[in-house]
Write a protein that holds these residues in place. Structure first.
Motif, PDB file in Angstrom:
ATOM      1  N   ASP A  21      14.224 -16.586  19.089  1.00 33.09           N
ATOM      2  CA  ASP A  21      14.257 -15.257  19.712  1.00 33.09           C
ATOM      3  C   ASP A  21      14.243 -14.123  18.696  1.00 33.09           C
ATOM      4  O   ASP A  21      14.180 -12.952  19.075  1.00 33.09           O
ATOM      5  N   GLN A  22      14.318 -14.476  17.412  1.00 31.53           N
ATOM      6  CA  GLN A  22      14.380 -13.444  16.379  1.00 31.53           C
ATOM      7  C   GLN A  22      12.980 -13.056  15.911  1.00 31.53           C
ATOM      8  O   GLN A  22      12.242 -13.872  15.357  1.00 31.53           O
ATOM      9  N   VAL A  23      12.614 -11.813  16.144  1.00 29.52           N
ATOM     10  CA  VAL A  23      11.330 -11.285  15.679  1.00 29.52           C
ATOM     11  C   VAL A  23      11.491 -10.849  14.226  1.00 29.52           C
ATOM     12  O   VAL A  23      12.294  -9.955  13.921  1.00 29.52           O
ATOM     13  N   VAL A  24      10.737 -11.469  13.323  1.00 28.61           N
ATOM     14  CA  VAL A  24      10.845 -11.162  11.896  1.00 28.61           C
ATOM     15  C   VAL A  24       9.748 -10.196  11.459  1.00 28.61           C
ATOM     16  O   VAL A  24      10.004  -9.250  10.720  1.00 28.61           O
ATOM     17  N   LEU A  25       8.530 -10.434  11.908  1.00 30.10           N
ATOM     18  CA  LEU A  25       7.419  -9.521  11.634  1.00 30.10           C
ATOM     19  C   LEU A  25       6.841  -9.073  12.966  1.00 30.10           C
ATOM     20  O   LEU A  25       6.521  -9.897  13.826  1.00 30.10           O
ATOM     21  N   ASP A  26       6.689  -7.758  13.105  1.00 29.31           N
ATOM     22  CA  ASP A  26       6.325  -7.194  14.406  1.00 29.31           C
ATOM     23  C   ASP A  26       5.100  -6.294  14.284  1.00 29.31           C
ATOM     24  O   ASP A  26       5.184  -5.075  14.355  1.00 29.31           O
ATOM     25  N   GLY A  27       3.942  -6.928  14.024  1.00 28.60           N
ATOM     26  CA  GLY A  27       2.703  -6.160  13.922  1.00 28.60           C
ATOM     27  C   GLY A  27       2.499  -5.534  12.562  1.00 28.60           C
ATOM     28  O   GLY A  27       2.166  -4.354  12.440  1.00 28.60           O
ATOM     29  N   LEU A  28       2.670  -6.331  11.511  1.00 26.72           N
ATOM     30  CA  LEU A  28       2.588  -5.829  10.131  1.00 26.72           C
ATOM     31  C   LEU A  28       1.131  -5.637   9.709  1.00 26.72           C
ATOM     32  O   LEU A  28       0.301  -6.528   9.869  1.00 26.72           O
ATOM     33  N   ASP A  29       0.821  -4.470   9.159  1.00 28.90           N
ATOM     34  CA  ASP A  29      -0.501  -4.167   8.604  1.00 28.90           C
ATOM     35  C   ASP A  29      -0.351  -3.887   7.109  1.00 28.90           C
ATOM     36  O   ASP A  29       0.525  -3.118   6.707  1.00 28.90           O
ATOM     37  N   LEU A  30      -1.209  -4.507   6.287  1.00 28.69           N
ATOM     38  CA  LEU A  30      -1.161  -4.318   4.838  1.00 28.69           C
ATOM     39  C   LEU A  30      -2.570  -4.201   4.283  1.00 28.69           C
ATOM     40  O   LEU A  30      -3.499  -4.862   4.772  1.00 28.69           O
ATOM     41  N   ASN A  31      -2.725  -3.387   3.240  1.00 24.76           N
ATOM     42  CA  ASN A  31      -3.999  -3.275   2.537  1.00 24.76           C
ATOM     43  C   ASN A  31      -3.692  -3.096   1.056  1.00 24.76           C
ATOM     44  O   ASN A  31      -3.131  -2.066   0.661  1.00 24.76           O
ATOM     45  N   VAL A  32      -4.025  -4.106   0.260  1.00 19.60           N
ATOM     46  CA  VAL A  32      -3.689  -4.109  -1.166  1.00 19.60           C
ATOM     47  C   VAL A  32      -4.972  -4.127  -1.977  1.00 19.60           C
ATOM     48  O   VAL A  32      -5.777  -5.061  -1.858  1.00 19.60           O
ATOM     49  N   GLN A  33      -5.168  -3.111  -2.798  1.00 21.11           N
ATOM     50  CA  GLN A  33      -6.364  -3.027  -3.623  1.00 21.11           C
ATOM     51  C   GLN A  33      -6.249  -3.925  -4.856  1.00 21.11           C
ATOM     52  O   GLN A  33      -5.150  -4.137  -5.379  1.00 21.11           O
ATOM     53  N   PRO A  34      -7.355  -4.487  -5.334  1.00 19.52           N
ATOM     54  CA  PRO A  34      -7.312  -5.383  -6.504  1.00 19.52           C
ATOM     55  C   PRO A  34      -6.905  -4.648  -7.768  1.00 19.52           C
ATOM     56  O   PRO A  34      -7.159  -3.456  -7.924  1.00 19.52           O
ATOM     57  N   GLY A  35      -6.260  -5.374  -8.672  1.00 16.93           N
ATOM     58  CA  GLY A  35      -5.875  -4.804  -9.950  1.00 16.93           C
ATOM     59  C   GLY A  35      -4.770  -3.773  -9.851  1.00 16.93           C
ATOM     60  O   GLY A  35      -4.675  -2.874 -10.692  1.00 16.93           O
ATOM     61  N   THR A  36      -3.912  -3.901  -8.826  1.00 14.53           N
ATOM     62  CA  THR A  36      -2.807  -2.971  -8.643  1.00 14.53           C
ATOM     63  C   THR A  36      -1.513  -3.746  -8.386  1.00 14.53           C
ATOM     64  O   THR A  36      -1.534  -4.947  -8.141  1.00 14.53           O
ATOM     65  N   VAL A  37      -0.396  -3.018  -8.444  1.00 17.50           N
ATOM     66  CA  VAL A  37       0.891  -3.561  -8.019  1.00 17.50           C
ATOM     67  C   VAL A  37       1.235  -2.938  -6.674  1.00 17.50           C
ATOM     68  O   VAL A  37       1.322  -1.713  -6.551  1.00 17.50           O
ATOM     69  N   PHE A  38       1.398  -3.780  -5.670  1.00 17.41           N
ATOM     70  CA  PHE A  38       1.803  -3.334  -4.335  1.00 17.41           C
ATOM     71  C   PHE A  38       3.201  -3.870  -4.087  1.00 17.41           C
ATOM     72  O   PHE A  38       3.448  -5.071  -4.179  1.00 17.41           O
ATOM     73  N   SER A  39       4.134  -2.973  -3.797  1.00 18.79           N
ATOM     74  CA  SER A  39       5.531  -3.386  -3.619  1.00 18.79           C
ATOM     75  C   SER A  39       5.940  -3.269  -2.164  1.00 18.79           C
ATOM     76  O   SER A  39       5.733  -2.230  -1.522  1.00 18.79           O
ATOM     77  N   LEU A  40       6.523  -4.352  -1.649  1.00 18.21           N
ATOM     78  CA  LEU A  40       7.105  -4.360  -0.317  1.00 18.21           C
ATOM     79  C   LEU A  40       8.612  -4.204  -0.492  1.00 18.21           C
ATOM     80  O   LEU A  40       9.285  -5.073  -1.041  1.00 18.21           O
ATOM     81  N   LEU A  41       9.119  -3.065  -0.058  1.00 17.33           N
ATOM     82  CA  LEU A  41      10.506  -2.693  -0.296  1.00 17.33           C
ATOM     83  C   LEU A  41      11.296  -2.806   1.000  1.00 17.33           C
ATOM     84  O   LEU A  41      10.873  -2.296   2.037  1.00 17.33           O
ATOM     85  N   GLY A  42      12.426  -3.495   0.936  1.00 14.11           N
ATOM     86  CA  GLY A  42      13.251  -3.608   2.135  1.00 14.11           C
ATOM     87  C   GLY A  42      14.541  -4.335   1.853  1.00 14.11           C
ATOM     88  O   GLY A  42      14.687  -5.011   0.842  1.00 14.11           O
ATOM     89  N   ALA A  43      15.492  -4.191   2.776  1.00 12.31           N
ATOM     90  CA  ALA A  43      16.780  -4.870   2.642  1.00 12.31           C
ATOM     91  C   ALA A  43      16.614  -6.356   2.917  1.00 12.31           C
ATOM     92  O   ALA A  43      15.568  -6.811   3.408  1.00 12.31           O
TER      93      ALA A  43
END
Length: 319
Positions: A21-43
């Protein structure tokens, strides 16, 4: 760092995942360009590790479309695995083997020829400053050395995309900064880094773009500076050489807060170049001399708390 505009290294649309019953991801959209650092920040519990596990083919999503390194995650999982590397929160190093033996084991798993495997292991030990420790059991390594070896093992397969899931958890400040430099060097070589972290300073130091995750949704995304400018509290502090300059500036900048003792004004500002040019222009038009100017913007602590509130007892670590 210049953001490269080309086919995304990672693209996810409508990613959903529940455990019971626990929803962990609820419609997540991501776009990460090559040769970069993309940080997902959260508790803790926000869904960061679940996201990494899905994107790296370790678990499946309930819904959503994902492309990693140009390959469809659902239809081409083997091609995705061949293009990525994963370093998790906990080291995958075998304590019974030496550093070199751990690397050679990874070379065997990647089906490299014996000579090529040895060359790659030697090069990685040098790159990660582990040459002297290469012949010692990994059980004798410090925490920082283990994390470096763990990442070196990830690089044996020459991945184009690397997932770093809280890679510096538990490291001392010196080891953390050493790891940051390694990440910068990898990106300079064209590797894409997908970084999850609880350390606000880490995201601020490394990330080209940051997404703030809360209850399985991205609640904000942008560069660190863009995110900071979204939060009220930014200001410019002006200090003057004499009371006359302070009085003149106060007449021009009516919204400012005055500090007579310090001969200073605090002017609300989003910290952008345009607002600074406007402010300086107004003072310059009246030949008002400013002795000192400093810009103050909210930090990522403020951003995180403003965007996620107190909905969780777990907080990111403001180091």
């Amino acid at each position: 760092m210049t953001i490269k505009q080309s086919r995304p290294a990672i693209a996810a649309t409508g990613l959903r995942k529940s455990f019971g019953d626990q929803v962990v991801l609820d419609g997540l959209d991501l776009n990460v360009q090559p040769g970069t650092v993309f940080s997902l920040l959260g508790a803790n519990g926000a869904g960061k590790t679940t996201t990494v596990k899905i994107l790296s083919t370790l678990i499946s999503a309930d819904a959503g479309d994902v492309q990693v390194a140009g390959h469809d995650l659902a239809r081409e999982p083997d091609a995705v695995r061949a293009a990525i590397g994963v370093t998790g929160q906990f080291s995958a190093v075998d304590n019974l083997l030496t550093g070199e033996e751990n690397l050679l084991l990874m070379a065997d798993l990647h089906h490299l020829a014996r000579d090529e495997g040895r060359r790659r292991a030697t090069r990685l030990l040098e790159q990660f400053d582990l040459t002297e420790a290469g012949g010692k059991p990994a059980s004798t390594y410090s925490g920082g050395m283990r994390r470096r070896l763990d990442l070196a093992m990830t690089l044996v397969g020459s991945p184009r995309v690397i997932f770093l899931d809280e890679p510096t958890t538990g490291l001392d400040p010196r080891s953390r900064r050493n790891m940051w430099q390694i990440v910068r060097d990898l990106v300079a070589g064209g590797v894409t880094i997908f970084l999850t972290t609880q350390y606000l300073e880490e995201a601020d130091e490394l990330a080209d773009r940051i997404a703030v995750l809360d209850h399985g949704r991205v609640v904000a995304e942008g560069t660190a500076e863009e995110l900071k400018r979204r939060i009220p509290g930014g200001h410019v502090r002006l200090r003057f050489a004499d009371p006359q300059g302070l009085d003149a500036a106060m007449r021009v900048l009516g919204q400012a807060s005055r500090d007579n003792d310090a001969l200073a004004l605090r002017v609300p500002s989003d910290g952008s170049l345009r607002s600074l040019k406007t402010l300086i222009g107004r003072l310059d038009d009246l030949a008002i001399e400013v002795d000192e100017l400093s810009v103050h913007t909210p930090d990522l602590d403020d951003v995180f708390l403003a965007l996620t509130g107190d909905s969780t007892n777990e907080k990111v670590t403001p180091r």
